[in-house]
Design a protein around this motif. Structure first.
Motif, mmCIF file in Angstrom:
data_model
loop_
_atom_site.group_PDB
_atom_site.id
_atom_site.type_symbol
_atom_site.label_atom_id
_atom_site.label_comp_id
_atom_site.label_asym_id
_atom_site.label_seq_id
_atom_site.Cartn_x
_atom_site.Cartn_y
_atom_site.Cartn_z
ATOM 1 N N SER A 1 106.025 -4.255 27.786
ATOM 2 C CA SER A 1 105.794 -5.435 26.945
ATOM 3 C C SER A 1 104.329 -5.857 26.960
ATOM 4 O O SER A 1 103.985 -6.900 26.401
ATOM 5 C CB SER A 1 106.658 -6.609 27.419
ATOM 6 N N LEU B 1 121.477 -4.587 25.568
ATOM 7 C CA LEU B 1 121.047 -5.775 26.303
ATOM 8 C C LEU B 1 119.681 -5.589 26.957
ATOM 9 O O LEU B 1 118.862 -6.513 26.986
ATOM 10 C CB LEU B 1 122.095 -6.150 27.359
ATOM 11 N N SER B 2 119.438 -4.395 27.486
ATOM 12 C CA SER B 2 118.123 -4.160 28.086
ATOM 13 C C SER B 2 117.028 -4.205 27.026
ATOM 14 O O SER B 2 115.944 -4.741 27.253
ATOM 15 C CB SER B 2 118.101 -2.816 28.813
ATOM 16 N N ASN B 3 117.313 -3.674 25.844
ATOM 17 C CA ASN B 3 116.337 -3.707 24.760
ATOM 18 C C ASN B 3 116.173 -5.119 24.194
ATOM 19 O O ASN B 3 115.090 -5.492 23.747
ATOM 20 C CB ASN B 3 116.743 -2.742 23.646
ATOM 21 N N ASN C 1 116.350 -7.852 25.949
ATOM 22 C CA ASN C 1 115.460 -8.510 26.906
ATOM 23 C C ASN C 1 114.018 -8.047 26.719
ATOM 24 O O ASN C 1 113.075 -8.855 26.749
ATOM 25 C CB ASN C 1 115.914 -8.213 28.336
ATOM 26 N N LEU D 1 112.486 -9.641 23.602
ATOM 27 C CA LEU D 1 112.110 -11.034 23.866
ATOM 28 C C LEU D 1 110.807 -11.111 24.663
ATOM 29 O O LEU D 1 109.956 -11.961 24.410
ATOM 30 C CB LEU D 1 113.238 -11.744 24.615
ATOM 31 N N GLN D 2 110.668 -10.212 25.630
ATOM 32 C CA GLN D 2 109.435 -10.174 26.416
ATOM 33 C C GLN D 2 108.231 -9.825 25.532
ATOM 34 O O GLN D 2 107.135 -10.368 25.719
ATOM 35 C CB GLN D 2 109.568 -9.169 27.557
ATOM 36 N N SER E 1 115.737 -6.654 19.328
ATOM 37 C CA SER E 1 116.172 -5.381 19.895
ATOM 38 C C SER E 1 115.863 -4.235 18.941
ATOM 39 O O SER E 1 114.781 -4.185 18.368
ATOM 40 C CB SER E 1 117.659 -5.458 20.215
#
Length: 238
Positions: free
Chosen positions: A105, A151-153, A155, A158-159, A195
């Motif tokens: 990120s 879900l990991s993507n 997050n 968002l970062q 995402s």
């Protein structure tokens, strides 16, 4: 001998039968005419209101088009080569000027400088008379490629959005924003994450950041953020 004879004239049969009050038919005719006049006035008033509403909507649409013209012109300047304004989506796409490495990120110092140089263009347009009439806010949207879980993507996206905002509030590096500009960013910008729901043709193109321009509705006014002078804090991302 007894004087002239007094003769009393009796009313004719037709005169006796004439009614004193207005006839029912005449009354209904008068009421119908009155109804038509009232309806005509009401229809004119409604038509006038509809016409004025259509004029406001048309002017609002033209104002939005004018503002989008200004965004296009800003993105076409030489120093912002690679940045485009996608009119149909109402999105500022930074392309390879703000792409992220796989699973990261962070942005390079050069990428951060590009973002900080273009954001003042956005703020100038947003705070113009035209911008205040039609522009609502800017949503910073980070994207990922299709590798990894949803879900990991999410997050990570968002970062990436948050990283862009952190870049705006940086206290070191080239092309730093002024305190007034930072206040405008805090008031106008919103973080969003998408995402891999809008992946591009390649993974590199997908790992990007965009700024979506949201516009006010007809008659809607931009809400003023609570006054918070300074106290921007530090970026939580490392």
């Amino acid at each position: 001998m007894f004087g002239a004879k007094i003769v009393l004239k009796r009313p004719s049969r037709d005169e006796a039968e004439k009614p004193f009050w207005i006839s029912f038919a005449d009354l209904m005719t008068a009421l119908m005419v009155l109804f038509l006049v009232v309806m005509g006035v009401a229809l004119l008033a409604v038509t006038k209101n509809v016409t004025e509403k259509e004029k406001r909507e048309e002017q609002h649409r033209k104002d939005i088009e004018l503002l989008m013209d200004s965004f296009e012109k800003a993105a076409q300047r030489t120093q912002f080569k690679g940045i485009t304004f996608e009119r149909e989506r109402r999105v500022i796409n930074y392309g390879d000027r703000a792409q992220f490495a796989f699973g990261k990120s962070a942005l390079t110092a050069e990428q951060e400088a590009v973002l900080r140089r273009f954001v003042p263009e956005i703020l100038t347009l947003a705070n113009s008379e035209l911008g205040k009439r039609v522009m609502k806010r800017v949503v910073v949207e980070g994207y990922t490629d299709k590798t990894g879980t949803y879900l990991s993507n999410l997050n990570l996206s968002l970062q990436r959005s948050q990283r862009v905002l952190c870049t705006m509030f940086a206290t070191s590096g080239p092309a730093l924003l002024s305190e007034i500009q930072k206040e405008s960013v805090r008031s106008l910008f919103l973080v969003g994450g998408y995402s891999f729901n809008a992946a591009k043709n390649t993974d590199e193109e997908s790992r990007r950041v965009e700024m979506r321009i949201e516009f006010l509705g007809v008659g809607e006014q931009r809400s003023e953020a609570p006054v918070q002078s300074g106290n921007f804090g530090e970026c939580a991302l490392r």
